[in-house]
Design a protein around this motif. Structure first.
Motif, PDB file in Angstrom:
ATOM      1  N   ALA B 309       0.690  -1.402   0.053  1.00  0.00           N
ATOM      2  CA  ALA B 309       0.476  -0.437   0.186  1.00  0.00           C
ATOM      3  C   ALA B 309       0.532   1.155  -0.134  1.00  0.00           C
ATOM      4  CB  ALA B 309      -0.939   0.107   1.298  1.00  0.00           C
ATOM      5  N   GLY B 310       2.084   1.314   0.412  1.00  0.00           N
ATOM      6  CA  GLY B 310       2.773   2.731   0.475  1.00  0.00           C
ATOM      7  C   GLY B 310       4.337   2.850  -0.543  1.00  0.00           C
ATOM      8  N   ALA B 311       3.932   2.254  -1.168  1.00  0.00           N
ATOM      9  CA  ALA B 311       4.128   1.505  -2.712  1.00  0.00           C
ATOM     10  C   ALA B 311       4.736   3.048  -3.343  1.00  0.00           C
ATOM     11  CB  ALA B 311       4.874   0.666  -3.911  1.00  0.00           C
ATOM     12  N   PHE B 312       5.725   3.574  -3.886  1.00  0.00           N
ATOM     13  CA  PHE B 312       5.132   4.886  -4.768  1.00  0.00           C
ATOM     14  C   PHE B 312       5.923   3.908  -6.019  1.00  0.00           C
ATOM     15  CE2 PHE B 312       7.779   7.799  -7.780  1.00  0.00           C
ATOM     16  CZ  PHE B 312       6.747   9.309  -7.194  1.00  0.00           C
ATOM     17  N   VAL B 313       4.403   4.623  -6.949  1.00  0.00           N
ATOM     18  CA  VAL B 313       4.193   4.403  -8.468  1.00  0.00           C
ATOM     19  C   VAL B 313       4.688   5.729  -8.989  1.00  0.00           C
ATOM     20  CG1 VAL B 313       2.471   3.865  -9.883  1.00  0.00           C
ATOM     21  CG2 VAL B 313       2.187   2.536  -7.713  1.00  0.00           C
ATOM     22  N   GLY B 314       5.293   5.697 -10.187  1.00  0.00           N
ATOM     23  CA  GLY B 314       5.725   6.838 -10.611  1.00  0.00           C
ATOM     24  C   GLY B 314       4.645   7.584 -11.737  1.00  0.00           C
ATOM     25  N   GLY B 315       4.115   8.692 -11.624  1.00  0.00           N
ATOM     26  CA  GLY B 315       3.707   9.100 -12.880  1.00  0.00           C
ATOM     27  C   GLY B 315       4.169   9.052 -14.371  1.00  0.00           C
ATOM     28  N   ILE B 316       3.569  10.006 -14.995  1.00  0.00           N
ATOM     29  CA  ILE B 316       4.408  10.307 -16.154  1.00  0.00           C
ATOM     30  C   ILE B 316       5.260  11.716 -15.414  1.00  0.00           C
ATOM     31  CG2 ILE B 316       4.346  11.794 -18.366  1.00  0.00           C
ATOM     32  CD1 ILE B 316       1.673  10.338 -18.144  1.00  0.00           C
ATOM     33  N   ASN B 317       5.408  12.463 -15.032  1.00  0.00           N
ATOM     34  CA  ASN B 317       6.262  13.755 -14.610  1.00  0.00           C
ATOM     35  C   ASN B 317       7.342  12.977 -14.404  1.00  0.00           C
ATOM     36  OD1 ASN B 317       4.904  15.202 -16.272  1.00  0.00           O
ATOM     37  ND2 ASN B 317       3.950  16.452 -14.658  1.00  0.00           N
ATOM     38  N   ASP B 318       6.860  12.460 -12.984  1.00  0.00           N
ATOM     39  CA  ASP B 318       8.300  11.385 -11.924  1.00  0.00           C
ATOM     40  C   ASP B 318       9.191  10.501 -13.143  1.00  0.00           C
ATOM     41  OD1 ASP B 318       7.246  11.945  -9.931  1.00  0.00           O
ATOM     42  OD2 ASP B 318       5.100  10.680 -10.400  1.00  0.00           O
ATOM     43  N   LEU B 319       8.366  10.341 -14.867  1.00  0.00           N
ATOM     44  CA  LEU B 319       9.135   8.999 -15.139  1.00  0.00           C
ATOM     45  C   LEU B 319      10.112  10.642 -15.748  1.00  0.00           C
ATOM     46  CD1 LEU B 319       5.854   7.189 -16.316  1.00  0.00           C
ATOM     47  CD2 LEU B 319       9.048   6.348 -15.092  1.00  0.00           C
ATOM     48  N   ILE B 320       9.434  11.645 -16.497  1.00  0.00           N
ATOM     49  CA  ILE B 320      10.264  12.710 -16.975  1.00  0.00           C
ATOM     50  C   ILE B 320      11.415  12.567 -16.214  1.00  0.00           C
ATOM     51  CG2 ILE B 320      10.300  15.082 -17.834  1.00  0.00           C
ATOM     52  CD1 ILE B 320       7.812  14.223 -18.819  1.00  0.00           C
TER      53      ILE B 320
END
Lengths: 79, 530
Positions: B309-320
Motif C-alpha cells: 500500500a505504501g509503495a511509490f508509483v511513478g507518474g508521467i512527470n516522475d518518469l520524465i
C-alpha cells in the motif's frame, strides 16, 4: 486366405481424398482460402510489398551498411 | 521529425494497427471455440451420448469457418515488416525471425495434420483418436499464438540478445531468456485465456439466439452450461493474469502503466482509478487536474503494481524527471534516470555506433574496442538518441486510459455475466421463456467480448509508443524511407481486403447457425462431412 492389409500411405491418401470429396461448406471455405492466398502472395506481396532492403542491395554486408547509415542519419535529421 | 516523416510513420503505424486488429477479430474466436468444442467432444467420449457429438460438430463447423477465413491474415504483418519497417526488420532479424519460423512450422504440422483428422475423421478413426486429434488441433492453435506472443513480448521487454555494431543487428544470445521471459509467459496466458472468455461469450450468445428463436433448445442449453462454467474459470484466470501483467508493466514499461491510469504525478499510497473522465486540456507540463471526474480506490495502484500500500508509483512527470527509487523485474533497486539522462545516454550509444563504423573503415581496432564498450554501456537507452523532446516519450494517454478501463470494466461485466448465465441456465430444467431478456443480454454481449479483447491489444500496443522495441528503437527510426502515398495505398487495400473477409466470415457463420437443425441432425448420416 486373410484379407490383404492396405499400405499405410494409401490409407492416408484415401482418407484425405474421401474427406475432400465429401466436403460441403468446406468447398466454399477452401475457395476463400485459395483466393485469399492468391491475392496475398501473388498480388499484394509481389506488387505492393517488396523487400525494401533487397531493392537497395543484395548482400548482407551492404544491408548492414545501409541500415547503419540510416540509423545514424535518422538521428541527425531528427535533431 | 519533419511533417512528412511524421505522416509516413502515422500511416505505417495505422496500417500495422489495422492489420493486427482485423487479424485479432479471427484469432480469439479460433482459440476459444477450439477448447469448447474439445470439451464437448470429451463429454461425448465419456458419456457416449450422441447429442454431445452433434453439439461438437456444430461448434466445430463454426470453428472451421472462422479458422479458414482468418488463417494467414497475420502474415500480412510480416510483409509490412520487410517493406514499411525495414530498419526494424534488419535490426531484430535473428530474434524476431526464430519464433516466427517455429510458429510457421508448428502451425503447419499440428493444425493442418490434426485438423484434417478432426474434420474428416468422424466414423473413420476411433473415438479416442478423433478426440486426440481435436485436442491436438486446439493445442496447436494455442502454440501458434505462443510463438507470436513471444516475439511481441520481446519487443516490449528485449532480453537475451546482444547488439552487434558490425552487422547492426541484435543477435540472440540466450533463446531460453527470450522464450521464458516473464513478459512472454504472462502475455501468453493472459492473451490465450482471455480468448477463451471470448469463445465462451460467443457460444452463449449464439445459444441464446436459438433460445430466443425457440429452436435447438437442447443444443443451446447444454452449450450454455459448458460455456458458462468454462467462461467463468477463464475470466477468473484472465483477471489473475491481468493482475500479474500490471505488476510486470509497472517494472518494465512504467510509462505505459502511468498512461493506463492517466497518472501524471505519482505518489506513495497511490490510488487506482476505477472510472474516470480525462481532462482533455491536461498536458504533462501544465498544472491542470488530469480528470474532470473520477472514482478512485485508495492505495489501489500501489498494491496492484508493487503489492504494498505504501509503495511509490511513478507518474508521467516522475518518469520524465527521474530520481526516485524503482525496481527491476528481477527485484533489483535502482534510481530511475530522467528522460534527459536517457537521451544523453542514447546519443552516446548512437555516436559510439558511428565512431565504431568510422574506426572499422580505418582499420583502427583500438578505437573499435573503445566505441564498442561505450555502445554496450549505453545500449539500453539506444532509442532515446532519437528523442528530441521528452513529450515524444509519452504515449497517447487518452487512448491508453480509455482502452484499459474499457477492458477492465468489460472483464468485470463478464464475470457477472457467466455467474448469472450459470445460475439461470445451469439449473436442472431451466425455463428459457421466463428469462427471454437474459437471452437477449447473451446475444448482445458477443460484440462486447470483441471490444474487450481489442481494447487489451490497444492498451498493450498504443501504451508502448513511441517504441517498436522498448527503449531501444522508436517507430520513427524503424520506418523505411518510403513515400507516404505507397503506404496509404496499401492501407486502403488492406482495409478493403479485410473488410471483405470479415463480411464473408460473419455471413457464412450466420448462415451455418441459421441452417442448424439439431433434432434433424440426429437422424442424419454421421458420415456427412463439413
Amino acid at each position: 486366405m486373410g484379407k490383404e492389409k492396405t499400405p499405410f500411405l494409401i490409407t492416408v491418401f484415401r482418407f484425405y481424398r474421401d474427406g475432400f470429396r465429401s466436403m460441403t461448406i468446406g468447398r466454399t471455405l477452401w475457395a476463400i482460402i485459395l483466393i485469399k492466398l492468391f491475392i496475398m502472395f501473388a498480388i499484394i506481396r509481389v506488387f505492393f510489398f517488396p523487400d525494401f532492403l533487397k531493392t537497395k542491395t543484395d548482400s548482407d554486408q551492404d544491408k548492414s551498411e545501409y541500415v547503419g547509415n540510416e540509423l545514424i542519419q535518422r538521428n541527425n535529421t531528427n535533431n | 521529425m519533419d511533417e512528412l516523416t511524421t505522416t509516413l510513420v502515422d500511416w505505417a503505424r495505422g496500417q500495422s494497427a489495422l492489420t493486427a486488429m482485423y487479424h485479432w477479430l479471427f484469432v480469439p474466436l479460433t482459440l476459444g471455440l477450439s477448447v469448447i468444442m474439445s470439451i464437448c467432444e470429451t463429454i461425448y467420449f465419456k458419456t457416449g451420448n450422441d447429442e454431445w457429438k452433434r453439439i461438437t460438430k456444430f461448434w466445430m463447423t463454426l470453428f472451421g469457418v472462422n479458422f479458414a477465413i482468418g488463417i494467414a491474415t497475420g502474415i500480412i504483418l510480416e510483409f509490412q515488416f520487410g517493406t514499411n519497417w525495414s530498419n526494424y526488420s534488419w535490426f531484430v532479424g535473428d530474434i524476431f525471425g526464430a519464433p516466427l519460423a517455429i510458429e510457421g512450422i508448428m502451425a503447419f504440422f499440428l493444425e493442418s495434420i490434426f485438423s484434417a483428422v478432426m474434420f474428416f475423421g468422424w466414423n473413420k478413426v476411433s473415438k479416442g483418436f478423433h478426440l486426440t486429434a481435436t485436442w491436438l488441433t486446439t493445442i496447436g492453435a494455442s502454440l501458434s499464438a505462443l510463438w507470436i506472443l513471444i516475439a511481441n513480448a520481446w519487443m516490449q521487454y528485449p532480453v537475451g540478445m546482444k547488439f552487434n555494431p558490425d552487422t547492426v543487428r541484435n543477435e540472440m544470445m540466450n533463446f531460453g531468456e527470450v522464450v521464458f521471459s516473464p513478459v512472454a509467459i504472462d502475455k501468453f496466458f493472459h492473451t490465450v485465456i482471455s480468448s477463451w472468455v471470448l469463445g465462451s461469450v460467443f457460444v452463449i450468445g449464439v445459444s441464446c439466439w436459438f433460445l430466443i428463436k425457440n429452436r435447438n433448445s437442447a443444443l443451446a442449453l447444454k452449450s450454455i452450461k459448458v460455456a458458462s462454467i468454462f467462461g467463468l474459470i477463464a475470466i477468473l484466470l484472465t483477471l489473475y493474469t491481468g493482475d500479474s501483467s500490471a505488476k510486470i508493466v509497472a517494472k518494465v514499461q512504467p510509462m505505459k502503466l502511468a498512461a493506463m491510469e492517466g497518472l501524471y504525478e505519482g505518489n506513495t499510497h497511490q490510488a487506482i482509478t476505477a472510472f474516470g473522465i480525462l481532462n482533455p486540456e491536461k498536458k504533462y507540463n501544465n498544472d491542470d487536474d488530469p480528470f474532470l471526474w473520477a472514482i478512485q480506490i485508495p492505495d489501489g495502484l500501489s498494491i496492484l503494481a508493487y503489492r504494498k500500500a505504501g509503495a511509490f508509483v511513478g507518474g508521467i512527470n516522475d518518469l520524465i524527471e527521474g530520481g526516485y527509487e524503482a525496481e527491476t523485474i528481477k527485484g533489483e533497486k535502482y534510481i530511475m534516470p530522467s528522460m534527459e539522462e536517457r537521451m544523453k545516454s542514447g546519443k552516446l550509444a548512437l555516436n559510439a555506433l558511428a565512431g565504431f563504423r568510422q574506426a572499422k573503415s580505418e582499420g583502427n581496432s583500438d578505437d573499435m574496442a573503445k566505441y564498442q564498450e561505450i555502445l554496450e554501456e549505453n545500449y539500453p537507452n539506444f532509442g532515446y538518441a532519437y528523442i528530441n523532446d521528452v513529450s515524444q516519450t509519452i504515449p497517447p494517454v487518452d487512448i491508453v486510459f480509455y482502452a484499459f478501463h474499457t477492458m477492465v470494466l468489460l472483464g468485470a461485466y463478464f464475470l457477472l455475466f457467466f455467474i448469472v448465465m450459470l445460475c439461470v441456465y445451469g439449473r436442472k430444467n431451466p425455463n428459457p421463456h421466463r428469462y427471454r431478456w437474459l437471452s437477449w443480454v447473451g446475444l448482445c454481449s458477443i460484440p462486447l467480448a470483441y471490444i474487450m479483447s481489442e481494447s487489451g491489444w490497444v492498451t498493450a500496443e498504443v501504451g508502448r509508443q513511441p517504441w517498436t522495441i522498448q527503449d531501444v528503437l522508436p517507430t520513427f527510426a524503424s520506418i523505411s524511407k518510403l513515400s507516404t502515398g505507397s503506404v496509404q495505398t496499401t492501407f486502403w487495400l488492406f482495409l478493403i481486403l479485410f473488410t471483405v473477409l470479415l463480411i464473408a466470415d460473419i455471413w457464412i457463420i450466420i448462415r451455418q447457425i441459421k441452417k442448424e437443425d439439431f433434432d434433424k441432425s440426429a437422424t442424419q448420416d454421421h458420415n456427412e462431412s463439413y
